[in-house]
Design a protein around this motif. Sequence first.
Motif, PDB file in Angstrom:
ATOM      1  N   PHE A 366       0.832  -1.200   0.000  1.00  0.00           N
ATOM      2  CA  PHE A 366       0.000   0.000   0.000  1.00  0.00           C
ATOM      3  C   PHE A 366       0.872   1.259   0.000  1.00  0.00           C
ATOM      4  CE2 PHE A 366      -2.758   3.172   2.178  1.00  0.00           C
ATOM      5  CZ  PHE A 366      -3.803   3.168   1.258  1.00  0.00           C
ATOM      6  N   VAL A 367       1.929   1.237   0.793  1.00  0.00           N
ATOM      7  CA  VAL A 367       2.851   2.379   0.824  1.00  0.00           C
ATOM      8  C   VAL A 367       3.499   2.571  -0.548  1.00  0.00           C
ATOM      9  CG1 VAL A 367       4.968   3.287   1.851  1.00  0.00           C
ATOM     10  CG2 VAL A 367       3.282   2.114   3.295  1.00  0.00           C
ATOM     11  N   LEU A 368       3.942   1.462  -1.144  1.00  0.00           N
ATOM     12  CA  LEU A 368       4.567   1.550  -2.472  1.00  0.00           C
ATOM     13  C   LEU A 368       3.564   2.025  -3.521  1.00  0.00           C
ATOM     14  CD1 LEU A 368       6.752  -1.705  -2.474  1.00  0.00           C
ATOM     15  CD2 LEU A 368       7.517   0.663  -2.176  1.00  0.00           C
ATOM     16  N   PHE A 369       2.321   1.585  -3.390  1.00  0.00           N
ATOM     17  CA  PHE A 369       1.298   2.024  -4.344  1.00  0.00           C
ATOM     18  C   PHE A 369       1.035   3.521  -4.206  1.00  0.00           C
ATOM     19  CE2 PHE A 369      -3.204   2.887  -5.327  1.00  0.00           C
ATOM     20  CZ  PHE A 369      -3.198   2.551  -6.676  1.00  0.00           C
ATOM     21  N   LEU A 370       0.986   4.016  -2.958  1.00  0.00           N
ATOM     22  CA  LEU A 370       0.788   5.451  -2.751  1.00  0.00           C
ATOM     23  C   LEU A 370       1.935   6.254  -3.356  1.00  0.00           C
ATOM     24  CD1 LEU A 370      -0.551   5.670   0.934  1.00  0.00           C
ATOM     25  CD2 LEU A 370      -1.854   5.818  -1.188  1.00  0.00           C
ATOM     26  N   LEU A 371       3.151   5.760  -3.165  1.00  0.00           N
ATOM     27  CA  LEU A 371       4.310   6.457  -3.735  1.00  0.00           C
ATOM     28  C   LEU A 371       4.260   6.439  -5.262  1.00  0.00           C
ATOM     29  CD1 LEU A 371       7.160   5.215  -1.346  1.00  0.00           C
ATOM     30  CD2 LEU A 371       6.141   7.504  -1.449  1.00  0.00           C
ATOM     31  N   PHE A 372       3.900   5.278  -5.818  1.00  0.00           N
ATOM     32  CA  PHE A 372       3.785   5.194  -7.278  1.00  0.00           C
ATOM     33  C   PHE A 372       2.713   6.150  -7.792  1.00  0.00           C
ATOM     34  CE2 PHE A 372       1.186   3.443 -10.739  1.00  0.00           C
ATOM     35  CZ  PHE A 372       2.124   3.456 -11.773  1.00  0.00           C
ATOM     36  N   LEU A 373       1.561   6.148  -7.118  1.00  0.00           N
ATOM     37  CA  LEU A 373       0.465   7.014  -7.537  1.00  0.00           C
ATOM     38  C   LEU A 373       0.872   8.481  -7.420  1.00  0.00           C
ATOM     39  CD1 LEU A 373      -2.460   6.711  -8.519  1.00  0.00           C
ATOM     40  CD2 LEU A 373      -3.216   6.926  -6.151  1.00  0.00           C
ATOM     41  N   LEU A 374       1.591   8.799  -6.353  1.00  0.00           N
ATOM     42  CA  LEU A 374       2.027  10.178  -6.136  1.00  0.00           C
ATOM     43  C   LEU A 374       2.939  10.654  -7.268  1.00  0.00           C
ATOM     44  CD1 LEU A 374       2.136  12.636  -4.207  1.00  0.00           C
ATOM     45  CD2 LEU A 374       4.128  11.550  -3.135  1.00  0.00           C
ATOM     46  N   PHE A 375       3.932   9.863  -7.600  1.00  0.00           N
ATOM     47  CA  PHE A 375       4.868  10.275  -8.638  1.00  0.00           C
ATOM     48  C   PHE A 375       4.254  10.165 -10.036  1.00  0.00           C
ATOM     49  CE2 PHE A 375       7.846   9.324  -5.156  1.00  0.00           C
ATOM     50  CZ  PHE A 375       8.543  10.530  -5.141  1.00  0.00           C
ATOM     51  N   PHE A 376       3.361   9.214 -10.212  1.00  0.00           N
ATOM     52  CA  PHE A 376       2.664   9.094 -11.504  1.00  0.00           C
ATOM     53  C   PHE A 376       1.825  10.340 -11.766  1.00  0.00           C
ATOM     54  CE2 PHE A 376      -1.255   7.897 -13.779  1.00  0.00           C
ATOM     55  CZ  PHE A 376      -0.711   7.461 -14.984  1.00  0.00           C
ATOM     56  N   ILE A 377       1.070  10.761 -10.758  1.00  0.00           N
ATOM     57  CA  ILE A 377       0.226  11.951 -10.906  1.00  0.00           C
ATOM     58  C   ILE A 377       1.090  13.197 -11.086  1.00  0.00           C
ATOM     59  CG2 ILE A 377      -1.410  13.459  -9.697  1.00  0.00           C
ATOM     60  CD1 ILE A 377      -2.566  10.923  -8.427  1.00  0.00           C
ATOM     61  N   THR A 378       2.151  13.285 -10.294  1.00  0.00           N
ATOM     62  CA  THR A 378       3.051  14.443 -10.415  1.00  0.00           C
ATOM     63  C   THR A 378       3.597  14.561 -11.829  1.00  0.00           C
ATOM     64  OG1 THR A 378       3.694  14.295  -8.091  1.00  0.00           O
ATOM     65  CG2 THR A 378       5.178  15.483  -9.565  1.00  0.00           C
ATOM     66  N   PHE A 379       4.044  13.454 -12.380  1.00  0.00           N
ATOM     67  CA  PHE A 379       4.605  13.475 -13.734  1.00  0.00           C
ATOM     68  C   PHE A 379       3.523  13.724 -14.773  1.00  0.00           C
ATOM     69  CE2 PHE A 379       5.868  11.471 -17.724  1.00  0.00           C
ATOM     70  CZ  PHE A 379       7.108  12.068 -17.934  1.00  0.00           C
ATOM     71  N   LEU A 380       2.390  12.990 -14.643  1.00  0.00           N
ATOM     72  CA  LEU A 380       1.324  13.103 -15.638  1.00  0.00           C
ATOM     73  C   LEU A 380       0.731  14.508 -15.655  1.00  0.00           C
ATOM     74  CD1 LEU A 380      -0.441  11.555 -17.703  1.00  0.00           C
ATOM     75  CD2 LEU A 380      -2.023  11.043 -15.828  1.00  0.00           C
ATOM     76  N   ALA A 381       0.514  15.063 -14.469  1.00  0.00           N
ATOM     77  CA  ALA A 381      -0.152  16.364 -14.391  1.00  0.00           C
ATOM     78  C   ALA A 381       0.821  17.532 -14.485  1.00  0.00           C
ATOM     79  CB  ALA A 381      -0.943  16.463 -13.086  1.00  0.00           C
TER      80      ALA A 381
END
Length: 780
Positions: A366-381
């Motif tokens: 879950f922690v790794l997923f949150l980190l992935f989601l955080l950086f994915f959104i940061t890059f995408l947006a």
Amino acid sequence: MMLRHFLKTAFRNIYRNRIYSAVNIAGLAVGIAATLFITLWVIDEYGFDRFHDHPERTYLFFKKYYKEGQIEVNRSTPYLLGETAADKIPEIESWVRSTFYFTVLTNGKDYYDESAICVADSNFFRFFNYKFIKGNPASALSKPESMVITKSQALKYFGTVEAQGEQLTMENGDVYTITAIIEDMPLNTDIQDNIFVRITSVYNENILTDWTDHFFKTYFRIVEGADIRDINEKVTAVMHENMEESSVEMAGLSLKDLHLRRLDNQRGRIQYVYLISGIGLLLIIIACINYINIYTSISLGRSHEIGLRKVSGAKKGQIIKHFLGESLVQSVFAMILAISLVDIFRNTFNNLTGKDLLIPYTSLWFVLFLLFLLFFITFLAGFYPAFLVSSIRPADVFRDKVPAGSSISMVRKVLMGLQFTISAVLIIFTLMINRQIDYMVTRDLGFDKDNLISLSYTDAISRSYDAFRDDLLASPGIKNVSRTSNIPSDVNSLDRGLEWEGREATDELSAFGFIAADFDFCQTAGLRLKEGRFFSRDYQSDSSAYIINQRAAEYMGMDEPLGKMFATGSDPGPVIGVVENFNSLPMTYDYEPLFITIEPLYHRLLLIRISGGSTEEALGHINNVWDKYVSGVDFNPQFIDDQVERSYNNVVRIRSLSSAFTVLAIIITCIGLFGMASYTVRERSKEIKIRKVMGASNNEVMVHFTQRFIKLVLISLIISWPVSYLIVKNWMQSYMFRAGISIWIFIGSSLLIITIAVLSVSMQAIRAAGTSPAEGLGTQ
């Protein structure tokens, strides 16, 4: 020091544009929260029965056969299949069998009607993994009189979990000793039994040595590396060696796939997993589009800052990193807010989905997923705005040639149009799901499901059925009473190897659904007679006669079926009636060939037809008669129309989920539209005031400002219609009986989107039109 300076600058810029930053963070937070909910739901769906040992090597075996080009499956197998196949197939490591049983249980004081007792082999708890509170898995069912119950059952019967050694008695007088107490079944398992006894304690040797009695589920655990396709062929060969059914095939479905996938033409729950996952992806895309549009607009307003940075020696990569860093800060705020929203609305979501999802804060995944989601959104947006502003040349800045022209405007329009298109598709799809579910629940099923109730058919009633029936019918509120093996909307019993007059010896062995009924069943169920007659006590020969449905007559090629001989095994008899087709299976299936026969051995339910308008009086009378004959057992009537509706619970929950996430998509779109409209008002305030000085009215200013967005909405709707049609058409293929695609849903959805857009933009347009032009021009 650099980090401190960066954070200070980032927070200063967020505060300077706090309204638009708040809009960005709110939109991202809603999108992330929806994504987290969907992720938890999808993981739970994939996690069904994964807590057992080797779920990837554990297979439930089905009979698989073809009927008029359609694949049909049935999980009922003969008792002897397990040990016979294991003896002949070395790739089978172990096996277990189970079925369900219903009876009344008593602790000597209280009586309970138990309709889902698991009757299993003695190795059941060595094969499957359950948490034992008391007792030993290896010996829990070692003795014939052993019984294992869950914690909740122990509390129900004995008021304590310390119930090991206590006894429960079945209605037939058999006494069982509680040998173990286990935890209640988790929600993420399809084996939801709560009482377990041994097969050999319930069924006699005649049933257990007969290859023609098929009502056991057979699980095989295969050795590691074995090919299931090869084992399917070998298990099929075992069936053919011991039965005449040469057309049947055997196929296994692993425990890890059992909840989601199917072996027939039905799509299974996996289609819903894909659907909800797709909605989650669309939601995060919509949220990122909001961010890109608003952040791009804000960033271009900082062109002088970028120009000065470049003059001072800042490189393009440094500026990109800086803006991506600001995007990361906003994404962190959005993530924190999203997690808070998930925690606040978790119980609401669980009620909506029928699950018990927890937020696994301490789980590594879950922690790794949150980190992935955080950086994915940061890059995408954040990448596009960062790349755009980093491309500004200092010379252009000081000449007022900042690239805020048509190309950037077009990108924003395309992204916003994509938002509207996605929202329109989700609204149309959700409304079509609603339409289909309403159709299934309200459709004429071919029998009268209203004012029809079912009750368990207990041994006490069977011993005095005629008197019980007469007492019920003594009330004018009771119209009919009958006994049956199945309710009309859930005929899950099959009979194979049928014979009929005119059948060619070369014809494949056929499987028909069947209802083991009594003389009053057809009238009680409200079936519709096509030709012939119903069963009647006036004809003694009717005890060996048959009634078939139209589909069965067509399948057998009988243009004039009345009087033709029909046989199940060694029980031939004439066809005395043909009833109209009715939905004996869910609407994902077509009408099945079906016959009704008089067979007391399989009666397990009572059907009672009550008069409309006197429900309370009728139920009161039935309760009194029930207490007279079944003393101590709870009266638990089930209305058939409610059971029909509950049979579509999975689809109803998916409707609720898609509806909830569609609302979120609209909210996110509105947040973005409000932010863009607000920013556009600020950027074009001088133009608006000049228009007012030139004589434009407030309404004209508002219309001019609003129409730019409405044109974009209309283009998006034109695109959404064919996309929605293809998606809805593909989804509707899952149902043999369909509500049809309504043009009014498309029109209504479009009007809703236009209304939302107009309301979101007009608030800003009204504010812009109401400002004083003298005040605005005087300060510029």
